[in-house]
Design a protein around this motif. Sequence first.
Motif, PDB file in Angstrom:
ATOM      1  N   ASP A 184       0.828  -1.204   0.000  1.00 15.53           N
ATOM      2  CA  ASP A 184       0.000   0.000   0.000  1.00 15.53           C
ATOM      3  C   ASP A 184       0.865   1.258   0.000  1.00 15.53           C
ATOM      4  O   ASP A 184       0.588   2.218  -0.727  1.00 15.53           O
ATOM      5  CB  ASP A 184      -0.932   0.000   1.211  1.00 15.53           C
ATOM      6  CG  ASP A 184      -1.759   1.271   1.305  1.00 15.53           C
ATOM      7  OD1 ASP A 184      -2.672   1.452   0.464  1.00 15.53           O
ATOM      8  OD2 ASP A 184      -1.496   2.103   2.199  1.00 15.53           O
ATOM      9  N   LEU A 185       1.938   1.260   0.800  1.00 13.47           N
ATOM     10  CA  LEU A 185       2.807   2.450   0.852  1.00 13.47           C
ATOM     11  C   LEU A 185       3.512   2.691  -0.478  1.00 13.47           C
ATOM     12  O   LEU A 185       3.652   3.839  -0.915  1.00 13.47           O
ATOM     13  CB  LEU A 185       3.840   2.294   1.972  1.00 13.47           C
ATOM     14  CG  LEU A 185       3.307   2.313   3.403  1.00 13.47           C
ATOM     15  CD1 LEU A 185       4.468   2.277   4.393  1.00 13.47           C
ATOM     16  CD2 LEU A 185       2.442   3.545   3.651  1.00 13.47           C
ATOM     17  N   ILE A 186       3.958   1.635  -1.146  1.00 11.68           N
ATOM     18  CA  ILE A 186       4.617   1.794  -2.445  1.00 11.68           C
ATOM     19  C   ILE A 186       3.659   2.430  -3.446  1.00 11.68           C
ATOM     20  O   ILE A 186       4.023   3.355  -4.178  1.00 11.68           O
ATOM     21  CB  ILE A 186       5.126   0.434  -2.959  1.00 11.68           C
ATOM     22  CG1 ILE A 186       6.301  -0.039  -2.089  1.00 11.68           C
ATOM     23  CG2 ILE A 186       5.542   0.521  -4.429  1.00 11.68           C
ATOM     24  CD1 ILE A 186       6.668  -1.494  -2.294  1.00 11.68           C
ATOM     25  N   ARG A 187       2.429   1.951  -3.475  1.00 12.30           N
ATOM     26  CA  ARG A 187       1.433   2.525  -4.386  1.00 12.30           C
ATOM     27  C   ARG A 187       1.146   3.978  -4.027  1.00 12.30           C
ATOM     28  O   ARG A 187       0.966   4.817  -4.901  1.00 12.30           O
ATOM     29  CB  ARG A 187       0.143   1.698  -4.348  1.00 12.30           C
ATOM     30  CG  ARG A 187       0.307   0.268  -4.828  1.00 12.30           C
ATOM     31  CD  ARG A 187      -1.005  -0.514  -4.820  1.00 12.30           C
ATOM     32  NE  ARG A 187      -1.925   0.054  -5.826  1.00 12.30           N
ATOM     33  CZ  ARG A 187      -2.954   0.830  -5.536  1.00 12.30           C
ATOM     34  NH1 ARG A 187      -3.226   1.145  -4.289  1.00 12.30           N
ATOM     35  NH2 ARG A 187      -3.716   1.297  -6.492  1.00 12.30           N
ATOM     36  N   TRP A 188       1.108   4.272  -2.727  1.00 12.00           N
ATOM     37  CA  TRP A 188       0.812   5.642  -2.274  1.00 12.00           C
ATOM     38  C   TRP A 188       1.990   6.578  -2.548  1.00 12.00           C
ATOM     39  O   TRP A 188       1.797   7.700  -3.034  1.00 12.00           O
ATOM     40  CB  TRP A 188       0.478   5.605  -0.787  1.00 12.00           C
ATOM     41  CG  TRP A 188      -0.052   6.899  -0.233  1.00 12.00           C
ATOM     42  CD1 TRP A 188      -1.067   7.657  -0.740  1.00 12.00           C
ATOM     43  CD2 TRP A 188       0.415   7.572   0.932  1.00 12.00           C
ATOM     44  NE1 TRP A 188      -1.277   8.766   0.061  1.00 12.00           N
ATOM     45  CE2 TRP A 188      -0.384   8.724   1.099  1.00 12.00           C
ATOM     46  CE3 TRP A 188       1.407   7.295   1.872  1.00 12.00           C
ATOM     47  CZ2 TRP A 188      -0.199   9.614   2.155  1.00 12.00           C
ATOM     48  CZ3 TRP A 188       1.574   8.165   2.933  1.00 12.00           C
ATOM     49  CH2 TRP A 188       0.786   9.324   3.067  1.00 12.00           C
ATOM     50  N   PHE A 189       3.196   6.134  -2.243  1.00 13.44           N
ATOM     51  CA  PHE A 189       4.377   6.979  -2.486  1.00 13.44           C
ATOM     52  C   PHE A 189       4.514   7.328  -3.967  1.00 13.44           C
ATOM     53  O   PHE A 189       4.824   8.464  -4.318  1.00 13.44           O
ATOM     54  CB  PHE A 189       5.655   6.264  -2.017  1.00 13.44           C
ATOM     55  CG  PHE A 189       5.852   6.231  -0.529  1.00 13.44           C
ATOM     56  CD1 PHE A 189       5.323   7.193   0.297  1.00 13.44           C
ATOM     57  CD2 PHE A 189       6.607   5.213   0.052  1.00 13.44           C
ATOM     58  CE1 PHE A 189       5.515   7.164   1.680  1.00 13.44           C
ATOM     59  CE2 PHE A 189       6.811   5.160   1.416  1.00 13.44           C
ATOM     60  CZ  PHE A 189       6.270   6.141   2.237  1.00 13.44           C
ATOM     61  N   THR A 190       4.314   6.336  -4.827  1.00 11.88           N
ATOM     62  CA  THR A 190       4.537   6.557  -6.262  1.00 11.88           C
ATOM     63  C   THR A 190       3.308   7.120  -6.965  1.00 11.88           C
ATOM     64  O   THR A 190       3.418   7.639  -8.072  1.00 11.88           O
ATOM     65  CB  THR A 190       4.935   5.242  -6.961  1.00 11.88           C
ATOM     66  OG1 THR A 190       3.863   4.297  -6.826  1.00 11.88           O
ATOM     67  CG2 THR A 190       6.203   4.668  -6.354  1.00 11.88           C
ATOM     68  N   GLY A 191       2.135   6.997  -6.335  1.00 11.98           N
ATOM     69  CA  GLY A 191       0.903   7.444  -6.980  1.00 11.98           C
ATOM     70  C   GLY A 191       0.592   6.653  -8.227  1.00 11.98           C
ATOM     71  O   GLY A 191       0.000   7.174  -9.180  1.00 11.98           O
ATOM     72  N   SER A 192       1.003   5.378  -8.229  1.00 14.15           N
ATOM     73  CA  SER A 192       0.792   4.561  -9.426  1.00 14.15           C
ATOM     74  C   SER A 192       0.561   3.108  -9.056  1.00 14.15           C
ATOM     75  O   SER A 192       0.789   2.689  -7.917  1.00 14.15           O
ATOM     76  CB  SER A 192       2.003   4.665 -10.367  1.00 14.15           C
ATOM     77  OG  SER A 192       3.143   4.060  -9.780  1.00 14.15           O
ATOM     78  N   ASP A 193       0.132   2.332 -10.032  1.00 14.83           N
ATOM     79  CA  ASP A 193      -0.088   0.909  -9.821  1.00 14.83           C
ATOM     80  C   ASP A 193       1.228   0.143  -9.907  1.00 14.83           C
ATOM     81  O   ASP A 193       2.214   0.608 -10.497  1.00 14.83           O
ATOM     82  CB  ASP A 193      -1.049   0.360 -10.874  1.00 14.83           C
ATOM     83  CG  ASP A 193      -2.476   0.817 -10.653  1.00 14.83           C
ATOM     84  OD1 ASP A 193      -2.855   1.009  -9.487  1.00 14.83           O
ATOM     85  OD2 ASP A 193      -3.204   0.980 -11.646  1.00 14.83           O
TER      86      ASP A 193
END
Length: 335
Positions: A184-193
């Motif tokens: 979840d954090l990776i998706r949130w940090f990058t703003g991407s899938d």
Amino acid sequence: MAHPAAPDQERASNRPVRIGVTGIGIMGSNHARVLAELPGAELVAVADPDQAQAGRVANFLGCKAVGDHRELLALGLDAVVVAAPTHLHHPIALDVIAAGCSVLVEKPVASTTEEGREIVAAARDKGVTLMIGHVERFNPAVRAIKDAIRDENLLSIAITRVGPFPPRMSNVGVVIDLAVHDIDLIRWFTGSDILEVQPQTRAAIAEREDIALLQFRTATGALAHINTNWLTPFKARTVHVATSKKYVIGDLLTRQVTEHFDYRPDGSYSTRHLPVAYAEPLRAELENFLSAVRTGRPPEVTGEEGVASLEIAMACLPGAAASSRGSATKRRAVG
């Protein structure tokens, strides 16, 4: 049965949100504790088949204790927190939504992505708020990292989340229990899938995987890595983010965040410690949920985001095809 008011009506009302918690284990008890303290909430009751446990928590917090979520709903609530075991999320959430109540479902949203999507669709059709309890998003250190890398060109993310085997019995492995936070954090940090998944897992001393080394590529091109296990004698929670201009290191336990920047040809660079607010992540999460219930605005972690992170986590489980997100939908996180 009480139904959430329309946003304009709710904004005009100062009454607390009538709320209950079902599933009074460690996490559910913490939800109840915080809700009992929040001025914007009225903790009406807690529910658990273990009546002794529910009674202890209810007596301490000054609310009612009931046996299950159906008894909760009979009390005329505006919202319910579902902190029951994962395999119960789907039936309980659907009952809560059908009653016209908003719901915060602890992570993961459900045992399968199909069940998760059914919960999302039901909440959308009923017009109630659905939030997923990815509480790490509300860790002040995580938010400081997010602020530090905002508008930066992210190159890589490395997250370590390790510790001893949990004292509680668990029906899931480290991927669903721990790594889903960091997906979840990776998706949130990058703003991407996340587009590519390369997992390595092993069950060294447990029935399910207790070691996981997971690699990802996001739609923005960032590479990410998660190292998680239940074999380390101490807890460690660290995040390293490299951008084209800086390197940010965060310790999520001590809540210290350091930024390295201004790289020079001679190899020197500048370092500064970033300010990190003092706040209890669970309190911040519940405040966000209550605000969403009152105003009708989307919560910070939507049902769709919860399903997307679960889908990636399922693709990392033993037996799932590497680099395939679609295969995850056929697997089950028992919980």
